[in-house]
Design an enzyme around this catalytic site. Structure first.
Site, mmCIF file in Angstrom:
data_model
loop_
_atom_site.group_PDB
_atom_site.id
_atom_site.type_symbol
_atom_site.label_atom_id
_atom_site.label_comp_id
_atom_site.label_asym_id
_atom_site.label_seq_id
_atom_site.Cartn_x
_atom_site.Cartn_y
_atom_site.Cartn_z
ATOM 1 N N GLY A 297 0.846 -1.192 0.000
ATOM 2 C CA GLY A 297 0.000 0.000 0.000
ATOM 3 C C GLY A 297 0.873 1.230 0.000
ATOM 4 N NE ARG A 298 3.816 2.733 5.458
ATOM 5 C CZ ARG A 298 3.168 3.220 6.519
ATOM 6 N NH1 ARG A 298 3.134 4.513 6.732
ATOM 7 N NH2 ARG A 298 2.570 2.418 7.386
ATOM 8 N NE ARG A 334 1.241 7.308 8.368
ATOM 9 C CZ ARG A 334 2.512 7.360 8.676
ATOM 10 N NH1 ARG A 334 3.199 8.469 8.491
ATOM 11 N NH2 ARG A 334 3.128 6.311 9.172
ATOM 12 C CE1 TYR A 338 -0.745 4.191 13.575
ATOM 13 C CE2 TYR A 338 -0.785 5.894 11.888
ATOM 14 C CZ TYR A 338 -1.328 4.758 12.460
ATOM 15 O OH TYR A 338 -2.433 4.194 11.903
ATOM 16 C CB CYS A 365 -10.527 22.178 20.385
ATOM 17 S SG CYS A 365 -11.259 23.528 19.484
ATOM 18 C CD GLU A 366 -8.394 16.094 20.584
ATOM 19 O OE1 GLU A 366 -7.505 15.582 21.281
ATOM 20 O OE2 GLU A 366 -9.498 15.579 20.370
ATOM 21 C CE1 TYR A 394 -2.869 2.226 5.412
ATOM 22 C CE2 TYR A 394 -0.542 2.637 4.993
ATOM 23 C CZ TYR A 394 -1.621 1.774 5.010
ATOM 24 O OH TYR A 394 -1.462 0.475 4.629
HETATM 25 N N1 LLP Z 1 -2.026 -6.260 3.985
HETATM 26 C C1 LLP Z 1 -2.581 -6.256 5.205
HETATM 27 C C2 LLP Z 1 -3.229 -7.485 5.691
HETATM 28 C C3 LLP Z 1 -2.518 -5.111 6.011
HETATM 29 O O1 LLP Z 1 -3.055 -5.124 7.236
HETATM 30 C C4 LLP Z 1 -1.865 -3.941 5.518
HETATM 31 C C5 LLP Z 1 -1.804 -2.722 6.326
HETATM 32 C C6 LLP Z 1 -1.320 -3.977 4.221
HETATM 33 C C7 LLP Z 1 -1.404 -5.153 3.483
HETATM 34 C C8 LLP Z 1 -0.617 -2.810 3.589
HETATM 35 O O2 LLP Z 1 0.530 -2.463 4.268
HETATM 36 P P1 LLP Z 1 1.542 -1.351 3.685
HETATM 37 O O3 LLP Z 1 2.206 -1.919 2.456
HETATM 38 O O4 LLP Z 1 0.752 -0.129 3.348
HETATM 39 O O5 LLP Z 1 2.489 -1.116 4.797
HETATM 40 N N2 LLP Z 1 -2.303 3.623 9.303
HETATM 41 C C9 LLP Z 1 -0.950 3.154 9.466
HETATM 42 C C10 LLP Z 1 -0.702 1.889 8.662
HETATM 43 C C11 LLP Z 1 -1.677 0.787 8.950
HETATM 44 C C12 LLP Z 1 -1.414 -0.448 8.125
HETATM 45 C C13 LLP Z 1 -2.504 -1.435 8.274
HETATM 46 N N3 LLP Z 1 -2.351 -2.604 7.472
HETATM 47 C C14 LLP Z 1 0.013 4.270 9.098
HETATM 48 O O6 LLP Z 1 -0.431 5.360 8.729
HETATM 49 O O7 LLP Z 1 1.234 4.102 9.201
#
Ligand code: LLP
Length: 438
Positions: A297-298, A334, A338, A365-366, A394
């Site tokens: 994803g990221r 984020r 985090y 307001c935080e 994200y």
């Molecule tokens: N597959 C599964 C089963 C997942 O739970 C996730 C992410 C991905 C793939 C994709 O992961 P990536 O390649 O994007 O790292 N909100 C957080 C990240 C939460 C990730 C949740 N799961 C942030 O902003 O860092």
């Protein structure tokens, strides 16, 4: 005050180019479009994405796995805008979803994409399973015995066959923020490998389910490839056990999690990073003859996006300088959720800019409503534009309406062209589904 260092070498999505009117000044662009133009046209806060960056990162990731049969299933949760999904689908990307809502989005973007969808997540509901069964997705990644029972029940009611992978918990530690680390025994995710063997037997007993794969996901924003390799080695060993039990395992889903470099200007070395990642993942699988599924994803969308914001006020409290900007934690959570670092850069950059130390904060307001604390930036005044970088993943997908703030619009840039891919939300949009009865 010190002289600012020039943020040279940003990834190609957001380069500084000379300002044709004021030669000494440099202006931040998205591809070939100056960001101040986009701010004038669409207002701020504004999410800006570089289309060519998304495409080239997807292609680099896909190419890194050339030596093994594979399908890249972009993780929809990172950024689920329909135009982004459509663009990826046109490149034959598959999709990793974690809700019925994400499946509906994928189908709106491309109704033929269902056969390239893997459905992950610890809490699938019966209606979500039904939608996925009817759509004919590629794979269900299941995470518990009860889930297997429910899926078997829904599948036989609908007379739909389903391929199933058990998401195993490999008990591998990966260095990342504890909220997004998932591969340890103590986490809610997956089934311990020792218990998973029995679950495969359960799956095999159900007429409409077919145990076809093993899946694993150890966490997100993981920057060293070692843990991925360790997890895959455990999965590979387990596939041997499953095959000896008579299961026909054709797929291994390696999950997502490859991290990006949020700190400092980084030249784009993504193709090499993807290759290193691919080698460590594929190595343990070399002899297995499986199709590898990947869920990035990221790493695809993160560096392709920025959140553009304007400074509303400059204020000084107890010797501390605050830049109060028009974006807030509801737009990009984020940093506060985090303690994540995002580079913040001015859209207009003078060659000899002095710097000062600021807290960059939003209007909510935080006290937790901040983008950066004690950050050294070129001296910045009211009305100036700032870009919060690496916000493509994200960012918008977690944005909320807290403080009844309407979520920002999103634009997709390609060269010198720009398309509005989501308009600015209005308060009318927000209250439309509420009632003032009583
Ligand atoms: N597959 C599964 C089963 C997942 O739970 C996730 C992410 C991905 C793939 C994709 O992961 P990536 O390649 O994007 O790292 N909100 C957080 C990240 C939460 C990730 C949740 N799961 C942030 O902003 O860092």
């Amino acid at each position: 005050m010190t002289k600012s260092s020039q943020p040279e070498g940003r990834p190609p999505a957001f380069p500084y180019l000379a300002d044709p009117r004021r030669k000494a000044m440099r202006k931040l662009h998205c591809e070939r479009l100056p960001l101040n133009k986009l701010a004038e046209q669409y207002g701020t806060p504004l999410y800006v994405y570089s289309g060519s960056t998304v495409r080239s990162r997807y292609q680099a990731f896909d190419a890194a796995f050339d030596s093994i049969p594979h399908l890249v299933c972009y993780s929809v949760k990172a950024n689920s805008n329909l135009s982004i999904l459509r663009m990826l689908s046109k490149m034959r990307s598959g999709f990793d979803i974690v809700s019925g809502g994400e499946l509906e989005r994928v189908l709106v973007a491309d109704k033929k994409a269902a056969e390239r969808v893997v459905f992950s997540g610890v809490g699938k509901t019966a209606p979500e399973m039904d939608l996925a069964l009817r759509s004919g997705i590629l794979m269900f990644n299941v995470e518990s015995t009860s889930e297997v029972e429910l899926l078997a029940n829904r599948a036989s009611r609908l007379k739909k066959h389903a391929r199933v992978a058990v998401r195993v918990n490999p008990d591998v530690f990966a260095e990342t923020h504890p909220y997004i680390s998932t591969g340890l025994r103590k986490h809610k995710f997956g089934v311990p490998i020792e218990e998973a063997r029995g679950l495969y037997r359960t799956i095999a007993r159900h007429r409409y389910l077919k145990a076809s794969g093993v899946s694993v996901h150890i966490g997100s924003q993981i920057t060293s490839v070692g843990p991925f390799g360790d997890a895959m080695q455990r999965v590979a060993d387990f596939v041997g056990v499953l095959r000896s039990d008579g299961h026909q395992i054709d797929y291994i889903d390696a999950g997502g999690g490859l991290g990006i470099q949020y700190h400092e200007a980084a030249l784009d070395t993504f193709p090499e990073k993807a290759k290193t990642y691919a080698v460590s993942i594929s190595k343990p699988l070399a002899e297995l003859g499986v199709t590898l599924l990947l869920e990035p994803g990221r790493s695809i969308i993160g560096p392709a996006g920025a959140l553009l914001t304007r400074v509303l006020y400059h204020k000084q409290n107890d010797g501390k300088q605050f830049l109060i900007v028009d974006a807030a934690m509801n737009d990009l959570i984020r940093p506060t959720l985090y303690s994540a670092h995002h580079e913040i850069v001015p859209v207009d950059l003078a060659p000899d800019a002095k710097t000062a130390t600021y807290d960059v904060v939003g209007p909510i307001c935080e006290t937790g409503d901040f983008f950066a604390r004690d950050r050294e930036l070129p001296v910045t005044g009211e009305g100036q534009l700032l870009a919060i970088l690496d916000a493509g993943a994200y960012g918008m997908s977690i944005a909320s309406n807290y403080n009844t703030r309407s979520r920002p619009p999103e634009v997709l840039v390609d060269g010198k062209k720009v398309r509005l891919i989501r308009r600015r939300e209005t308060v009318r949009d927000q209250v439309r589904i509420e009632r003032k009865s009583l």
